[in-house]
Design an enzyme around this catalytic site. Sequence first.
Site, PDB file in Angstrom:
ATOM      1  N   LYS A 109       6.298  -8.468   8.974  1.00  0.00           N
ATOM      2  CA  LYS A 109       7.268  -8.537  10.078  1.00  0.00           C
ATOM      3  C   LYS A 109       7.036  -9.804  10.895  1.00  0.00           C
ATOM      4  O   LYS A 109       5.878 -10.179  11.150  1.00  0.00           O
ATOM      5  CB  LYS A 109       7.104  -7.281  10.946  1.00  0.00           C
TER       6      LYS A 109
ATOM      7  N   SER B 279      12.910  -1.335  14.829  1.00  0.00           N
ATOM      8  CA  SER B 279      13.116  -2.761  14.718  1.00  0.00           C
ATOM      9  C   SER B 279      12.547  -3.377  13.436  1.00  0.00           C
ATOM     10  O   SER B 279      12.904  -4.515  13.108  1.00  0.00           O
ATOM     11  CB  SER B 279      12.474  -3.460  15.924  1.00  0.00           C
TER      12      SER B 279
ATOM     13  N   SER C   7       9.502   1.979  15.575  1.00  0.00           N
ATOM     14  CA  SER C   7       9.994   0.856  14.771  1.00  0.00           C
ATOM     15  C   SER C   7       9.456   0.744  13.350  1.00  0.00           C
ATOM     16  O   SER C   7       9.965  -0.058  12.581  1.00  0.00           O
ATOM     17  CB  SER C   7       9.736  -0.457  15.496  1.00  0.00           C
TER      18      SER C   7
HETATM   19  N1  GLN Z   1      13.673   1.327  19.020  1.00  0.00           N
HETATM   20  C1  GLN Z   1      12.676   1.428  20.043  1.00  0.00           C
HETATM   21  C2  GLN Z   1      12.980   0.446  21.147  1.00  0.00           C
HETATM   22  O1  GLN Z   1      13.978  -0.175  21.059  1.00  0.00           O
HETATM   23  C3  GLN Z   1      11.325   1.214  19.486  1.00  0.00           C
HETATM   24  C4  GLN Z   1      11.067  -0.191  19.145  1.00  0.00           C
HETATM   25  C5  GLN Z   1       9.732  -0.408  18.523  1.00  0.00           C
HETATM   26  O2  GLN Z   1       9.047   0.533  18.139  1.00  0.00           O
HETATM   27  N2  GLN Z   1       9.335  -1.663  18.459  1.00  0.00           N
HETATM   28  O3  GLN Z   1      12.256   0.305  22.063  1.00  0.00           O
END
Ligand code: GLN
Length: 476
Positions: free
Chosen positions: A67, A142, A166
């Site tokens: 990532k 994400s 994410s």
């Molecule tokens: N989707 C969640 C957010 O927008 C978690 C994001 C993540 O785990 N980086 O905060």
Amino acid sequence: MDLINLTAAEIAAKVRAGELAPGEAADAFRRRVDAHDAAVGAFLCLNDRDAPATPDGPLAGVPVAVKDNICTDWMTTTAASRIIENYRPPYNATVVDRLLKAGAHVIGKTNLDEFGMGSSTEYSAFFPTKNPRDLTRAPGGSSGGSAAAVCAGFAPLALGSDTGGSIRQPAAMCGVVGLKPTYGRVPRYGLIAFAPSFDQIGPLTRNAKDAALLLQVIAGFDPREATSSRRDVPDYVAALERDYGTFKVGLIREFFGDDVAPGVKAGIENALRKLESIGHAVERAAIPSASWALPTYYVTACAETYSNLARYQGVLFGPRADGYDGPADMVAKSRARGFGGEVRRRLAAGAYALSIGYRDRYYAKAQTIRQHMRVQFAAAFEQFDFLVYPVSPFTAFKLNTRNLDPQLMYLADIFTGLANLVGLPALSLPCGFDEEGLPVAIHVMSRPWDEERLLALGHRLELELALPRDAVTPQV
Ligand code: GLN
């Protein structure tokens, strides 16, 4: 194609045995990326260095997608943000050094929502990633680029980061395995911080065994990272074959209500029947504070974001805006230009939650709830070995739908933020398909530091479910 469908464990074994030439897997996966990534958009940057010439170690010759919020000193690390789009870190993240030492080949850097903020990878400042199973749908986020890469057979392994879901939610949307380890299990040194009391790096793979193999390589104490644990790293792969007897599994009732789509419910119920058929007991469990997880997560994570992202101001990091009037204006203009809409929204929310007069009402209250949650989980884990529920209330959604309304996007995390609030390990495991043929995943949480049994249970359940595991070729 055959090589593409080998597991990481199989590739490494063949390379060590001399049955696969060093670099052969890297070449095969790279050809697949070149053929199909134009349709998917999983990668922001591909590695043009050669794969290791004499790979050795647990991941010998295995391609891994990383990532793009995890630092690599020979490739840009952008966090999918304009504000650091040309950033070349001066060092590797600890996890990247550990991959290289284990003989792996980093195939490239994957797309994400800017700084990890989002649930569909549509908030990347560069381009959205598409779900390889249906290119009109989002891969989740994400870590959507990492999940899509594993799903499409661009790499057998990927690293993601998980602040509120994410790793697990995109794994669920793409039908791959995702694990958020216990907070502190994997060092965060070199992970671009989003909300540091939540962030954790973890594996995305096509089966539980590969998740165990990758966790084995990246876990363990790092003196440069104050929250990384000194606990020994157990042999996660050996644990998969160990007989732990039968378990008591609790289905969290607060997360199995009417807001869960019928196809998701059916998939979870099927998985629970399988668990019962191999002797485990399934009962209802209660975590009364679970229904507060979403607001509690957003208040605390945004507050941490607000202080963390202060460093991007056009001085040390980030391009400086032109035409400013004094230092405050320079910072304001540089930030307004460099950050996307979702990041700015979170900075505003975080500033609000921490401001005088509101701090006690929001931030302090959320921290109190977080503490309640810890107490309730400790009590539940006296009664149960594992707690389960869906990863997401719905399956992969269409592109250009939820990104139009932030609240709809936040609902994608309604079940996942809880594990980060309490720091517990959580596995996202594919458990079936809904009526549209889209993957459904079960979420399994264990006691802290119990990734051995968590992965062992996942491995057993996977064998019972016997779902198709092959790479998905995107249909344009
Ligand atoms: N989707 C969640 C957010 O927008 C978690 C994001 C993540 O785990 N980086 O905060």
